[in-house]
Design an enzyme around this catalytic site. Sequence first.
Site, PDB file in Angstrom:
ATOM      1  N   LEU A 292      45.159  34.786  37.669  1.00 47.03           N
ATOM      2  CA  LEU A 292      46.152  35.960  37.462  1.00 47.03           C
ATOM      3  C   LEU A 292      45.798  36.026  35.751  1.00 47.03           C
ATOM      4  O   LEU A 292      46.245  35.189  35.099  1.00 47.03           O
ATOM      5  CB  LEU A 292      47.665  35.509  37.734  1.00 47.03           C
ATOM      6  CG  LEU A 292      48.384  36.808  37.919  1.00 47.03           C
ATOM      7  CD1 LEU A 292      47.879  37.893  39.036  1.00 47.03           C
ATOM      8  CD2 LEU A 292      49.852  36.516  38.235  1.00 47.03           C
ATOM      9  N   ASP A 293      45.565  37.172  35.511  1.00 49.81           N
ATOM     10  CA  ASP A 293      45.119  37.607  34.141  1.00 49.81           C
ATOM     11  C   ASP A 293      46.590  37.223  33.303  1.00 49.81           C
ATOM     12  O   ASP A 293      47.628  37.347  33.612  1.00 49.81           O
ATOM     13  CB  ASP A 293      44.600  38.834  33.998  1.00 49.81           C
ATOM     14  CG  ASP A 293      43.262  39.100  34.216  1.00 49.81           C
ATOM     15  OD1 ASP A 293      42.846  38.063  34.664  1.00 49.81           O
ATOM     16  OD2 ASP A 293      43.013  40.311  34.500  1.00 49.81           O
ATOM     17  N   ARG A 294      46.437  36.909  32.042  1.00 49.75           N
ATOM     18  CA  ARG A 294      47.566  36.534  31.229  1.00 49.75           C
ATOM     19  C   ARG A 294      48.187  37.804  30.974  1.00 49.75           C
ATOM     20  O   ARG A 294      49.578  37.589  30.969  1.00 49.75           O
ATOM     21  CB  ARG A 294      46.953  36.230  29.700  1.00 49.75           C
ATOM     22  CG  ARG A 294      48.135  35.631  28.677  1.00 49.75           C
ATOM     23  CD  ARG A 294      47.551  35.640  27.500  1.00 49.75           C
ATOM     24  NE  ARG A 294      46.826  36.478  26.816  1.00 49.75           N
ATOM     25  CZ  ARG A 294      47.766  37.232  25.803  1.00 49.75           C
ATOM     26  NH1 ARG A 294      49.018  37.223  25.786  1.00 49.75           N
ATOM     27  NH2 ARG A 294      47.173  38.334  25.226  1.00 49.75           N
TER      28      ARG A 294
END
Length: 276
Positions: A110-112
């Site tokens: 999950l992208d930052r």
Amino acid sequence: MGDWLRHRVPERVDVAQMLANDRFVYGDGLAVADTHPYAPHTFVWFHRDLADEVEVPGDIHIVHRDDRLVVVDKPAFLSSIPRGRHVRESVVVRLRHELGLPELSPLHRLDRVTSGLLMLATERRWRGGYQTLFQDNEVRKTYRALAPLHPDLDLPVTVRNHLVKRRGAWQAEVVPDAPVNAETLVELESRAGDLGVYRLTPRTGRTHQLRVHLDALGIPIVDDPLYPTVQDIALDDFGRPLQLLADELAFTDPFDGMERRFASVRELPLTGPGPA
């Protein structure tokens, strides 16, 4: 052992001081002493000093916890794993300490800058079964995004193409005339003025897939710092979170056959700083 370490550790590291402070340890946690004899095929560990990190605002909501799984709802700007300039300020490092789970590890990416659901295994022994679900696209994932309305866009639509994220590049790119490796169903769920809430159902999980696919449709996600153009935003600027939410996860548990479904506690639009 001390002489051996002095030849193996970079010159900028003060080996004597680190030995005196018990900073070198064996695999069982026992500190390495300067007087210990060299033992071949022995692993010795030390952790680098970390730079100060700006605290990321927002709570990590625990959506579910059992013996095998922890499902959390993370805020935007909090990294999933310790990486680069984000070590202490990551889901894994925070929760290993808070929950007392030293083997806690994420089962997917999950992208930052993305908010929402992240699933983690409590121990290494559970990782393989759950990771296989993600690798085989057997986890039903639903995202929601806030993006402009496009009068000429005929929805629902399925976007299919070949995406590549090259090392060192900020953006992923579409490779024409290549086999499809990224697929997303895009549906308009509701309207809010000149913006729409889009329901996104990815059939694959390429890096930046949803962000690239909506940008390609002419409806880039609100407050995306990379698409359509890369923006220079400070790491401590939490004022405008990406309006992308990992909203639902559903799957059949590989260990007990139970149907599992989890939903985010957040709603669009996401606000910052702080939790939605």
